[in-house]
Design an enzyme around this catalytic site. Structure first.
Site, PDB file in Angstrom:
ATOM      1  N   HIS A 160      -0.809  -4.382  -8.573  1.00  0.00           N
ATOM      2  CA  HIS A 160       0.493  -5.002  -8.350  1.00  0.00           C
ATOM      3  C   HIS A 160       0.922  -5.849  -9.551  1.00  0.00           C
ATOM      4  CE1 HIS A 160       3.721  -6.905  -5.956  1.00  0.00           C
ATOM      5  NE2 HIS A 160       3.386  -8.001  -6.603  1.00  0.00           N
ATOM      6  N   LYS A 199      13.419  -5.724 -13.150  1.00  0.00           N
ATOM      7  CA  LYS A 199      11.969  -5.841 -13.303  1.00  0.00           C
ATOM      8  C   LYS A 199      11.530  -7.306 -13.406  1.00  0.00           C
ATOM      9  CE  LYS A 199      12.056  -2.478 -12.278  1.00  0.00           C
ATOM     10  NZ  LYS A 199      11.436  -1.837 -11.104  1.00  0.00           N
ATOM     11  N   GLN A 257      -2.540  -8.776  -1.287  1.00  0.00           N
ATOM     12  CA  GLN A 257      -1.479  -7.968  -1.879  1.00  0.00           C
ATOM     13  C   GLN A 257      -1.283  -8.278  -3.366  1.00  0.00           C
ATOM     14  OE1 GLN A 257       1.467  -8.895   1.449  1.00  0.00           O
ATOM     15  NE2 GLN A 257       1.939  -6.751   1.092  1.00  0.00           N
ATOM     16  N   TYR A 303      11.773   0.385   3.524  1.00  0.00           N
ATOM     17  CA  TYR A 303      10.629   0.218   4.428  1.00  0.00           C
ATOM     18  C   TYR A 303      10.340  -1.270   4.647  1.00  0.00           C
ATOM     19  CZ  TYR A 303       5.838  -0.247   6.005  1.00  0.00           C
ATOM     20  OH  TYR A 303       4.725  -0.641   6.694  1.00  0.00           O
ATOM     21  N   LYS A 352       5.259   5.046   5.880  1.00  0.00           N
ATOM     22  CA  LYS A 352       4.764   4.105   4.871  1.00  0.00           C
ATOM     23  C   LYS A 352       3.944   4.803   3.793  1.00  0.00           C
ATOM     24  CE  LYS A 352       1.888   0.006   4.241  1.00  0.00           C
ATOM     25  NZ  LYS A 352       0.995  -0.987   4.883  1.00  0.00           N
ATOM     26  N   ARG A 374       3.155 -16.726   1.540  1.00  0.00           N
ATOM     27  CA  ARG A 374       2.797 -16.248   2.875  1.00  0.00           C
ATOM     28  C   ARG A 374       1.278 -16.101   3.025  1.00  0.00           C
ATOM     29  NH1 ARG A 374       5.518 -10.819   3.578  1.00  0.00           N
ATOM     30  NH2 ARG A 374       4.848 -11.029   5.740  1.00  0.00           N
ATOM     31  N   HIS A 431       1.353  -3.767 -12.888  1.00  0.00           N
ATOM     32  CA  HIS A 431       2.559  -2.937 -12.863  1.00  0.00           C
ATOM     33  C   HIS A 431       3.805  -3.766 -13.153  1.00  0.00           C
ATOM     34  CE1 HIS A 431       5.117   0.401 -11.911  1.00  0.00           C
ATOM     35  NE2 HIS A 431       5.656  -0.201 -10.861  1.00  0.00           N
ATOM     36  N   THR A 469       3.787   5.771  -1.257  1.00  0.00           N
ATOM     37  CA  THR A 469       2.790   5.965  -2.314  1.00  0.00           C
ATOM     38  C   THR A 469       2.838   7.396  -2.833  1.00  0.00           C
ATOM     39  OG1 THR A 469       1.380   4.337  -1.203  1.00  0.00           O
ATOM     40  CG2 THR A 469       0.375   5.643  -2.949  1.00  0.00           C
TER      41      THR A 469
END
Length: 276
Positions: free
Chosen positions: A141, A118, A136, A182, A199, A131, A144, A203
């Site tokens: 995100h 983690k 994102q 993936y 994809k 990037r 979590h 989820t």
């Protein structure tokens, strides 16, 4: 603060305190604050006038190692519990196993490995920033990642094992193994990315994972009130599962259901224009 944690977690584990990054809360607090500063402030400012970095090779290696590590840990928990199932009196109430050296070792070492995973997950967000994939770096995100790393730290250092959270380790690692597979395939073959029809099932797997965690931690609260696993930890898992179901559910609706409806409406309009 220490007294509050001891009341919630019941004890501070002497074995866990000897493990690197578990003995003191300072490292995880420092890492988390540095993570927030880098991905929310320093990173975006650094990348403002720069082109996105080409990290394809680094990301391929990272994703491949994540697949191996997560699948290995999930498999290790499943095999160990299956092999020693006779030593587990109630799978609905998992705790420490003083009478089973193998499960006792898995309890702390397996959770410690999960904790390190983690913390390493923080690197993924840094890749997004380098990037310039800033979209994102969402609240879902970041929240979590921080919630998982900091909580698993306190679970390991105070309770000293996975206990009922063994289901979280198994399910979370299994889902991450699928997810990073993936990512690996899409990074290896960028042209295939849009053609990877599975994809959206990542989820769905995440949502299923949270439902199963919710059920597994609700069970002892309702049907096993005598379970000696800390009630505070059970309630935390239940509440977190509900929060994550809501966050991931909203993400799924926005990303797949609404876009699908928009595409359907667009196609209908195109057909109308063509018939005219």
């Amino acid at each position: 603060m220490s007294l509050v944690l001891e009341n919630i977690f019941h004890e501070r584990d002497p074995v866990a305190e000897q493990l690197p990054l578990l003995g003191s809360p300072i490292p995880i607090i420092a890492l988390t604050l540095a993570y927030l500063a880098i991905v929310l402030v320093i990173g975006p400012a650094f990348m403002r006038n720069r082109k996105p970095y080409n990290l394809k090779k680094v990301i391929l290696v990272y994703n491949f190692l994540q697949v191996i590590a997560n699948c290995w840990l999930s498999y290790s928990f499943i095999v160990s519990f299956y092999a020693h199932r006779a030593e587990v009196p109630d799978f609905g109430c998992l705790s420490k196993y003083a009478h089973s050296p193998t499960l006792q070792k898995l309890n702390i070492n397996g959770l410690y490995a999960f904790y390190l995973f983690k913390v390493i997950d923080y690197v993924e967000t840094v890749f997004f920033v380098l990037r310039k994939s800033f979209k994102q770096v969402s609240f879902l995100h970041v929240y979590h990642h921080i919630m998982m790393s900091t909580f698993v730290y306190y679970l390991g250092s105070y309770y000293g094992g996975a206990g009922q959270y063994a289901s979280v380790v198994i399910l979370n690692c299994a889902v991450h193994g699928f997810m990073y597979t993936y990512y690996f395939v899409s990074a290896l073959r960028p042209n295939m990315k849009m053609g990877l029809w599975w994809k959206k099932y990542i989820t769905r797997l995440q949502l299923t994972h949270f439902v199963l965690v919710l059920l597994h931690h609700s069970y002892p609260l309702i049907f096993r009130p005598q379970c000696d696993f800390p009630k505070g930890l059970l309630w935390f898992a239940v509440c977190q599962s509900i929060i994550m179901l809501w966050l991931f559910g909203n993400f799924y609706v926005r990303t797949y259901l609404r876009k699908s409806n928009k595409v359907s409406v667009s196609d209908a309009k195109d057909k109308t224009v063509k018939t005219e």
